[in-house]
Design a protein around this motif. Structure first.
Motif, PDB file in Angstrom:
ATOM      1  N   SER A   1      -5.975   0.682  -6.034  1.00 25.43           N
ATOM      2  CA  SER A   1      -4.674   0.722  -6.722  1.00 25.43           C
ATOM      3  C   SER A   1      -3.896  -0.560  -6.521  1.00 25.43           C
ATOM      4  O   SER A   1      -3.268  -1.080  -7.460  1.00 25.43           O
TER       5      SER A   1
ATOM      6  N   THR B   1       0.644   3.288  -9.804  1.00 22.80           N
ATOM      7  CA  THR B   1       0.483   1.864 -10.110  1.00 22.80           C
ATOM      8  C   THR B   1       1.787   1.344 -10.697  1.00 22.80           C
ATOM      9  O   THR B   1       1.998   1.393 -11.905  1.00 22.80           O
TER      10      THR B   1
ATOM     11  N   GLU C   1       0.839  -1.200   0.000  1.00 24.28           N
ATOM     12  CA  GLU C   1       0.000   0.000   0.000  1.00 24.28           C
ATOM     13  C   GLU C   1       0.877   1.254   0.000  1.00 24.28           C
ATOM     14  O   GLU C   1       0.559   2.258  -0.655  1.00 24.28           O
ATOM     15  N   GLN C   2       1.998   1.210   0.717  1.00 29.35           N
ATOM     16  CA  GLN C   2       2.943   2.330   0.685  1.00 29.35           C
ATOM     17  C   GLN C   2       3.538   2.500  -0.710  1.00 29.35           C
ATOM     18  O   GLN C   2       3.725   3.622  -1.184  1.00 29.35           O
TER      19      GLN C   2
ATOM     20  N   SER D   1      -6.717  -1.553  -1.214  1.00 34.33           N
ATOM     21  CA  SER D   1      -7.077  -0.392  -2.026  1.00 34.33           C
ATOM     22  C   SER D   1      -7.276  -0.782  -3.480  1.00 34.33           C
ATOM     23  O   SER D   1      -6.778  -1.812  -3.947  1.00 34.33           O
TER      24      SER D   1
ATOM     25  N   VAL E   1       2.205   1.678  -3.685  1.00 38.27           N
ATOM     26  CA  VAL E   1       1.262   2.266  -4.649  1.00 38.27           C
ATOM     27  C   VAL E   1       0.930   3.707  -4.297  1.00 38.27           C
ATOM     28  O   VAL E   1       0.650   4.529  -5.183  1.00 38.27           O
ATOM     29  N   LYS E   2       1.000   4.036  -3.014  1.00 41.83           N
ATOM     30  CA  LYS E   2       0.723   5.416  -2.605  1.00 41.83           C
ATOM     31  C   LYS E   2       1.803   6.361  -3.111  1.00 41.83           C
ATOM     32  O   LYS E   2       1.526   7.504  -3.506  1.00 41.83           O
ATOM     33  N   LYS E   3       3.041   5.878  -3.133  1.00 39.48           N
ATOM     34  CA  LYS E   3       4.161   6.725  -3.560  1.00 39.48           C
ATOM     35  C   LYS E   3       4.373   6.713  -5.060  1.00 39.48           C
ATOM     36  O   LYS E   3       4.905   7.679  -5.623  1.00 39.48           O
TER      37      LYS E   3
END
Length: 344
Positions: free
Chosen positions: A219, A160, A152-153, A217, A155-157
């Motif tokens: 993503s 995709t 999750e970290q 999520s 894809v957040k940064k």
């Protein structure tokens, strides 16, 4: 150069299933009586086992040792399961300990140990670097909360990223926590047992995070590819442009967002299969490989993405890691090498 044998009519897994103390004791009596009798008729040089504490019978181990047979036990979840090494492991002549971070626990217990990699064997047909390479970055591993939070970290940064995630549990929907039919007295007994084994800090973390089950999520769902069979597992590991490893693991002994790490079987298997391997750094990994020449490591999400970019843009480096990593794993971390060290 070694031959192996086993007492085939003993179901060792039976000693790990939930059962009453009476049932466990009956299983131990039957299983160890058969094992000792077998060894008396079929003498060996080494009794090599993979036993949990509750499976071990003190009298049987002592009798096997009196036969002149060296007793060695392998156990690979020391840092995940124990804050203190069980006294049963002290019965063995030697403990085969794969986790570098477990060394201090064995030293404190004053038990004989040898820090060696986890046992891994690959078919000779895979003991060469693959000729084909696809354009994918791949991770294969079952879902757990630490792996989910880590990706999750990612894809957040990075939106995709070009990462394919395979394994059990990723495609399944999260379910709410369901209470079982456990009596209040049983709950209290279980809580006291947990505190005695893991400590009060772990108990507080358990209260805070045991029901934490965030949804995946949108993503991250785009990266999920589902389960793979054995043939695809090998093919993906070998032919991916970059094969990823993750060393963190779920544990109530550590804060949710500051997990502990240790080296996994994947750290042997992927290089042994000829992968271009990039894994999460953990203490002791530098003793297994020449970092930057045989495998690469990362400690943060930013380092992971930087190393992926570096490898993606350097085909010569990928080829070097494949060749040198595989050579090191096969020569130094294979079962023949380990057995020689255990028997020397």
């Amino acid at each position: 150069g070694f031959e192996w044998t086993e007492c085939t009519n003993v179901d060792w897994v039976r000693g790990l299933v939930p059962q009453t103390d009476e049932e466990l004791n009956a299983w131990k009596a039957t299983s160890w009586t058969k094992t000792v009798a077998y060894l008396k008729k079929n003498p060996v040089d080494i009794f090599l086992s993979y036993l949990y504490p509750q499976q071990i019978d003190e009298a049987a181990i002592k009798e096997i040792k009196r036969m002149g047979i060296k007793c060695i036990n392998f156990f690979c979840d020391n840092v995940r399961m124990f804050n203190k090494i069980p006294k049963e492991f002290g019965l063995f002549d030697l403990n085969w300990v794969p986790e570098y971070k477990a060394i201090d626990l064995y030293k404190k217990a004053r038990f004989s140990y040898l820090n060696l990699p986890m046992p891994m064997w690959v078919d000779p047909k895979y003991r060469f670097t693959p000729e084909q390479e696809n354009n994918h970055i791949s991770f294969i591993g079952s879902k757990d909360i630490q792996r989910q939070l880590f990706f999750e970290q990612v894809v957040k940064k990075s939106g995709t990223p070009n990462i394919d995630i395979y394994g059990n549990g990723w495609m399944e929907e999260s379910h709410p926590f369901i209470k079982g039919n456990i009596s209040p007295l049983k709950k209290i007994a279980n809580q006291f047992k947990f505190v005695s084994q893991q400590g009060f800090k772990a108990y507080l973390n358990k209260l805070k995070f045991s029901r934490y089950n965030p949804p995946i999520s949108t993503s991250l769902k785009e990266l999920l590819k589902g389960k793979v069979n054995f043939e695809d597992y090998v093919k993906i590991t070998r032919e991916s442009k970059i094969t990823l490893g993750i060393s963190r693991y779920p544990s109530f002994d550590y804060p949710l967002h500051l997990p502990n790490t240790y080296s996994r079987l994947r750290d042997i298997e992927a290089p042994m299969l000829g992968a271009c391997y990039l894994t999460e750094w953990t203490a002791g990994i530098e003793l297994m490989y020449d970092l930057d020449k045989e495998i690469l490591t990362y400690q943060t999400v930013d380092e992971l993405m930087a190393q992926c970019d570096r490898l993606s843009n350097d085909s010569d480096l990928r080829k070097t890691l494949r060749k040198k990593g595989q050579t090191r794993a096969l020569n130094d971390h294979g079962i023949p090498s380990i057995i020689k060290k255990l028997t020397s």
